[in-house]
Design a protein around this motif. Sequence first.
Motif, PDB file in Angstrom:
ATOM      1  N   LYS A 304       0.819  -1.219   0.000  1.00  0.00           N
ATOM      2  CA  LYS A 304       0.000   0.000   0.000  1.00  0.00           C
ATOM      3  C   LYS A 304       0.849   1.264   0.000  1.00  0.00           C
ATOM      4  O   LYS A 304       0.329   2.368  -0.186  1.00  0.00           O
ATOM      5  CB  LYS A 304      -0.936  -0.001   1.212  1.00  0.00           C
ATOM      6  N   ILE A 305       2.148   1.098   0.229  1.00  0.00           N
ATOM      7  CA  ILE A 305       3.048   2.252   0.187  1.00  0.00           C
ATOM      8  C   ILE A 305       3.181   2.749  -1.246  1.00  0.00           C
ATOM      9  O   ILE A 305       3.287   1.955  -2.187  1.00  0.00           O
ATOM     10  CB  ILE A 305       4.438   1.869   0.741  1.00  0.00           C
ATOM     11  N   ARG A 306       3.164   4.041  -1.402  1.00  0.00           N
ATOM     12  CA  ARG A 306       3.284   4.611  -2.744  1.00  0.00           C
ATOM     13  C   ARG A 306       4.592   4.165  -3.392  1.00  0.00           C
ATOM     14  O   ARG A 306       5.662   4.241  -2.780  1.00  0.00           O
ATOM     15  CB  ARG A 306       3.241   6.136  -2.664  1.00  0.00           C
ATOM     16  N   ILE A 316       6.614  -8.349  -3.295  1.00  0.00           N
ATOM     17  CA  ILE A 316       6.397  -6.958  -3.674  1.00  0.00           C
ATOM     18  C   ILE A 316       7.577  -6.443  -4.478  1.00  0.00           C
ATOM     19  O   ILE A 316       8.667  -7.006  -4.437  1.00  0.00           O
ATOM     20  CB  ILE A 316       6.174  -6.041  -2.453  1.00  0.00           C
ATOM     21  N   GLN A 317       7.329  -5.375  -5.228  1.00  0.00           N
ATOM     22  CA  GLN A 317       8.363  -4.767  -6.050  1.00  0.00           C
ATOM     23  C   GLN A 317       8.350  -3.257  -5.814  1.00  0.00           C
ATOM     24  O   GLN A 317       7.280  -2.633  -5.786  1.00  0.00           O
ATOM     25  CB  GLN A 317       8.132  -5.060  -7.529  1.00  0.00           C
ATOM     26  N   PHE A 318       9.550  -2.704  -5.637  1.00  0.00           N
ATOM     27  CA  PHE A 318       9.679  -1.249  -5.498  1.00  0.00           C
ATOM     28  C   PHE A 318      10.009  -0.636  -6.852  1.00  0.00           C
ATOM     29  O   PHE A 318      10.811  -1.165  -7.595  1.00  0.00           O
ATOM     30  CB  PHE A 318      10.795  -0.925  -4.497  1.00  0.00           C
TER      31      PHE A 318
END
Length: 318
Positions: A304-306, A316-318
């Motif tokens: 949920k982090i932008r 997850i992927q940044f």
Amino acid sequence: MIIRFGYVSHALSLWDCSPAKALTFTRWKKLDENERKQQLLYVTRKNLEHTLRMIHYNIAQEIYLYRFSSSIVPLATHPEVLWDYRTPFKDLLSEIGQLVKKHKLRTSFHPNQFTLFTSDKPHITDNAVGDMTYHYDVLEAMGLANEAIINIHVGGAYGNKQAATERFHTNIKKLPNYIKKRMTLENDDKTYTATETLAICKKERIPLLFDYHHFMANKEDDEAVEDLLPDIFKTWSWIGIQPKIHVSSPKSEKEYRSHSDYVDAEFLLPLVKVLKEMNVDLDFMIEAKQKDKAALRLCEDLSKIRGVKRVGGATIQF
């Protein structure tokens, strides 16, 4: 940057699937010879079948990290029992390993706190070697001995941390080199800090499995996670595996060292910020009471982090 999430031992989402059903030595001793054998076979089969169920569950949920229970085989290292579990379960052990390899799961073991190499008592070191050998033998029977890891803590300080550290370097020589090549060391929450553990790892060429919660609970005044991680991550190059970090959060301020049911994403944000700047692919092993549920929830919370995207069930992927 890719981060994968995993959990420890027992998938709570599955009904009656403990991989650590027990047969105590007290109970075993009360049985006759035939009953002893049958109970050992029965409990071990259940634990292996449950482990297999969880591997299938992990594949379905796209959870690519999993820590095997150290209690899969009851009484495997007890000096009065020491039984052959590999022969009767050759096929089942192999089936687990083949499934892990086919779906590229990352697996590990974490022996208990009594498996240590800092004691001045020879039998403690001998027991540690025996326990590490048991864990390696299970991995070998699964066909995973060349890829999985066995993680332990440095051990106790016994009132003199320098002397205990020197004993570690002496006692670890008793561990066969082929097993040592599969081991990692973890910084702990009371005794050996990340900096102290890293110094030991560098001397022995053992990867450091960084525990962020332990770091926060047992941090030297001049320790900063952004300064430590580059050197910590370099230790993983010795075995050609991407770094792994243990993740949990405090149960409360009063019980800071205890693990909470789930992992508080806010607690991890300083770590996540540093990792994002480093842009390194790595794995998070979730050490929380709610096991797989906690891993999946943390993955969702961080997604949920932008700028963060969930790209799999537990990735997850940044």
